[in-house]
Each structure stands twice: as C-alpha cells, then as structure tokens.
Write a protein that holds these residues in place. Structure first.
Motif, PDB file in Angstrom:
ATOM      1  N   ALA B  65       0.847  -1.197   0.000  1.00  0.00           N
ATOM      2  CA  ALA B  65       0.000   0.000   0.000  1.00  0.00           C
ATOM      3  C   ALA B  65       0.882   1.246   0.000  1.00  0.00           C
ATOM      4  O   ALA B  65       1.921   1.291   0.652  1.00  0.00           O
ATOM      5  CB  ALA B  65      -0.895  -0.004   1.224  1.00  0.00           C
ATOM      6  N   THR B 129       2.882 -11.144 -10.086  1.00  0.00           N
ATOM      7  CA  THR B 129       1.692 -11.983 -10.248  1.00  0.00           C
ATOM      8  C   THR B 129       2.024 -13.288 -10.957  1.00  0.00           C
ATOM      9  O   THR B 129       1.618 -14.375 -10.523  1.00  0.00           O
ATOM     10  CB  THR B 129       0.624 -11.216 -11.062  1.00  0.00           C
ATOM     11  N   ARG B 136      -1.963 -15.923 -14.351  1.00  0.00           N
ATOM     12  CA  ARG B 136      -2.958 -15.185 -13.576  1.00  0.00           C
ATOM     13  C   ARG B 136      -3.152 -13.758 -14.089  1.00  0.00           C
ATOM     14  O   ARG B 136      -4.236 -13.192 -13.928  1.00  0.00           O
ATOM     15  CB  ARG B 136      -2.553 -15.150 -12.104  1.00  0.00           C
ATOM     16  N   TRP B 137      -2.107 -13.178 -14.678  1.00  0.00           N
ATOM     17  CA  TRP B 137      -2.243 -11.789 -15.165  1.00  0.00           C
ATOM     18  C   TRP B 137      -3.353 -11.708 -16.203  1.00  0.00           C
ATOM     19  O   TRP B 137      -4.178 -10.790 -16.178  1.00  0.00           O
ATOM     20  CB  TRP B 137      -0.917 -11.297 -15.753  1.00  0.00           C
ATOM     21  N   GLY B 140      -7.004 -12.694 -14.433  1.00  0.00           N
ATOM     22  CA  GLY B 140      -7.655 -11.812 -13.458  1.00  0.00           C
ATOM     23  C   GLY B 140      -7.906 -10.434 -14.065  1.00  0.00           C
ATOM     24  O   GLY B 140      -7.600 -10.187 -15.231  1.00  0.00           O
ATOM     25  N   ARG B 141      -8.480  -9.549 -13.235  1.00  0.00           N
ATOM     26  CA  ARG B 141      -8.698  -8.175 -13.707  1.00  0.00           C
ATOM     27  C   ARG B 141      -7.470  -7.337 -13.372  1.00  0.00           C
ATOM     28  O   ARG B 141      -7.085  -7.235 -12.215  1.00  0.00           O
ATOM     29  CB  ARG B 141      -9.933  -7.543 -13.058  1.00  0.00           C
ATOM     30  N   GLU B 147      -6.260   2.093  -8.677  1.00  0.00           N
ATOM     31  CA  GLU B 147      -5.599   1.041  -7.890  1.00  0.00           C
ATOM     32  C   GLU B 147      -4.075   1.164  -8.003  1.00  0.00           C
ATOM     33  O   GLU B 147      -3.344   0.962  -7.029  1.00  0.00           O
ATOM     34  CB  GLU B 147      -6.050  -0.338  -8.386  1.00  0.00           C
ATOM     35  N   ALA B 150      -2.770   3.717  -5.743  1.00  0.00           N
ATOM     36  CA  ALA B 150      -2.796   3.338  -4.326  1.00  0.00           C
ATOM     37  C   ALA B 150      -1.702   2.326  -3.990  1.00  0.00           C
ATOM     38  O   ALA B 150      -1.543   1.943  -2.826  1.00  0.00           O
ATOM     39  CB  ALA B 150      -4.156   2.757  -3.969  1.00  0.00           C
ATOM     40  N   THR B 151      -0.978   1.881  -4.997  1.00  0.00           N
ATOM     41  CA  THR B 151       0.023   0.830  -4.814  1.00  0.00           C
ATOM     42  C   THR B 151       1.427   1.390  -5.003  1.00  0.00           C
ATOM     43  O   THR B 151       1.684   2.097  -5.982  1.00  0.00           O
ATOM     44  CB  THR B 151      -0.199  -0.301  -5.844  1.00  0.00           C
TER      45      THR B 151
END
Lengths: 219, 219
Positions: B65, B129, B136-137, B140-141, B147, B150-151
């Motif tokens: 975060a 990921t 998975r990349w 997933g979304r 976002e 925020a990272t």
C-alpha cells in the motif's frame, strides 16, 4: 493469558482487524514455526538470517556456532527484530489488486544477551530441542562440555510483539463480482512427513515414538 | 549463467561447502519462495517484514500500500537485506550438537527505489503476479489507474547474494555411531493443494487451467 502491549512498532495501521496481541495467538505462531528470521544491524546495514528458535514465556532462545558473526552481533544487546511466518494460501481475487496471501505472522522486538552459565545454556538448548521435537532431549545425546563451549546461546526477552493473520477467501469489489474472472484460494500446507532413518544406524532403525509423534503435523 | 560476486556479506566462513553463488541456484530458491523476509532499518532499529516478491534477472520487485511505512522506508534508497528460506527437513542426529535442519536459503542485498511510471509499475506487478501463479495476469482483472495510484512498487537491484543449502542425513561423530540413539530426518514439505473456489462466483466455479497448473507444486 496476558496481551503484549501495543506500541508503534507493532500496531497495524492498515487493516487493523488483522492484528492480534494476545499471548496465546502470538505464542502459538512462534511455537509452530520451525525457524524464525532474525534481523539485526551490523555496520549500519540490515541483516536477515534464518535461525532455529525456542520459546519459554516471553523469552526466545537462539543458538549458533560461537565463532559466528550472527551470534556475536545478536548477543551484544543491540535491537533485534525476529519474525515468524506461516503461509496458508494464495488468494486469487478477481482483481489482481485484491489478490493476496493467507498467512500467520509474528513480528517481535527485543535485545539479545549471550548466556554464559552452562546451566542456563543447557536449559535454553533443551527448550529449543523440545520445541522442534518433543522428547528429543531424552532421545538424543546431550551436549558435552566441549560442545557447549563451541555453542553460543542467546536469550531475547520480547519487549513488543504483534501477530498479523489473514484467513478466508477473496474480497473483491462489488463491481467485479459479475466479471468473467475466476476467484478462490490455492491452499498452501507445510507438513512433517514420515521419518527417514539414517543408513548407518547400528540399532533398530524403527523410529522411536517421540519421532513418530511429529509425523503429520501441519505447521 | 553468471555467478554473483562473493563478498564479505555473503561469503560463508563456516561450512563453506554449503555456499552457492551461481545465478541458477540463487534464482531458483528465490523463484520457488512464495514470500521473502525484507529487512530494513528505521530510526536505527531493524525491521523484518514478510513480503510477496517477483524476480526478473537480478532485480526483485516488491509491492504494498502506498501509505505503508514498509514501502516508504524500503523505497528510499537505503540498504535492504532480503532473505528467502525453504525448510526441507528436521535433521535428528544422535548428538543434539549435530542436529540441524535441511534447508535452502538466499540472502540478498541491495537498495530499493520506488517505481513512478505506470508502465514500470504494471510491468513489475505482472512479474510478481506471474511468479505466484503463471497465467494469472491474463486470468484476473488488471489494475485500474486508481488502484495503481494506491500501490507502491519497489525495485531492488541485487548487489550481492548468496545461497546456503543443507541436504542429506545426520552427520554424527564417529564415537557416537555405536550409541543407543536413533538418527534420521523428518522431511518437511510445503505444497500447494487443490483450489477452493469462492462461494460467490457467478461463473462456472471449475478452476481455470492456470490455477490447476499450480496444484501439487512442492516449494
């Protein structure tokens, strides 16, 4: 059981629900870990070294070769950070942003002191040994005077500690629930398997009960 | 593949046979670890925090975060120590002195820098990921602009790294071989188990192939 006092090094500011400070939770995570990661500072640089540990009350015991930098640095009264981590699952949320890990961890802070008296050292080594495999102290050959001299044992009284735990499934945003992405958890398990006797055994190779008792334990 | 240069922080003085500095060994231990333990110094105290990581060449990526102390401290160019550990067995020698652990570990040193450009951040998150679950990349979304903001994502170019590996059985002293004590190894295995689909799935709950491909992996 009592709680560890929460202070700024151990308080979780983000997602405070994951924080636990009671001895029962903190100690169970410490006790089920086979190793910890010991952090210390040497010449202004951080070091993180995996170590075997034992715990008794709020005291952690670590040991190593007397000559090692690790023991000399860690036993000199400087601040230490000792971390214990179990991974329980890979959390695959629909959004990669909410993807995460299920885990149980403890971060503990304290100062290390080298144990000098043979009695203290033997007691600490007993705690470490019994923590790894209960009954092993009686089941193995205990240290000789010379071996004890070659071993440094450090005690760390935990000043502050906090546990952080995540369990459960993916927590996706409402808007993602109807999306085309699969979500779920891949469980991760660390388990103790049946023993492999040494090939050079001159006694009955059947493992003794205290060794068999450890089989199947999930950490 | 090349070797990491051996220097005083990574050279094993005791039992040098356990040291490995080639990229193949070091990187395979890093890549099969689900998490690392990140060590940094804040206000003169050491901290050790478990983190998810990705690796590309000699660069490690970490994320968290944006508001977190962890990311702000680790991304500021200070020295970091990042350690990766797998436990493979509890080695029960006849003598407690020679009892040990089978393990594979890497200790890596470098400095962290915060990635600012969205493209760099997305690339790093893709590496993290895909390291956890290949495919998975796409499955997933991917992160939204908000976002991503925020990272925090940190890159650490590894300056020095060394692996330490112990395998095999108990190594007892000759004089103990005829003693009455059992010796052997309790294997420890960390394994990925079949997935548990989220209960709130609105699509076919059967896990996609990229998730199934991870099942059975022993770390």
């Amino acid at each position: 059981m009592a709680d560890y006092e929460v202070e700024k090094h151990t308080r979780l500011n983000r997602i405070p629900d994951r924080g636990h400070y009671d001895e029962k939770t903190v100690h169970s995570i410490i006790d089920s870990a086979l190793i910890c990661h010991l952090g210390f500072i040497e010449n202004g640089r951080p070091f993180v070294i995996p170590c075997i540990h034992g715990r008794e009350g709020r005291t952690l015991y670590l040991h190593g070769a007397k000559a090692s930098r690790l023991m000399n640095e860690s036993g000199s009264g400087k601040d230490l950070c000792i971390t214990f981590t179990h991974i329980d699952g890979i959390v695959l949320a629909r959004s990669l942003f909410h993807s995460s890990m299920n885990y149980r961890s403890v971060v503990a802070f304290g100062k290390g002191r080298i144990l000098e008296a043979d009695g203290e050292k033997i007691h600490a080594l007993n705690v470490v040994t019994e923590g790894l495999c209960r009954g092993r102290w009686e089941g193995g050959r205990t240290p000789t005077k010379k071996e004890l001299e070659a071993t440094s044992v450090i005690a760390v009284d935990i000043e502050h500690a906090g546990a952080k735990i995540r369990t459960g499934g993916a927590n996706d945003d409402e808007g993602d629930l109807s999306g085309p992405w699969w979500a779920g958890v891949l469980p991760v398990e660390t388990k103790i398997h049946p023993p492999i006797p040494s090939e050079d055994l001159r006694i009955d190779p059947a493992p003794p009960q205290h060794v068999l008792d450890r089989v199947g334990d999930v950490l």
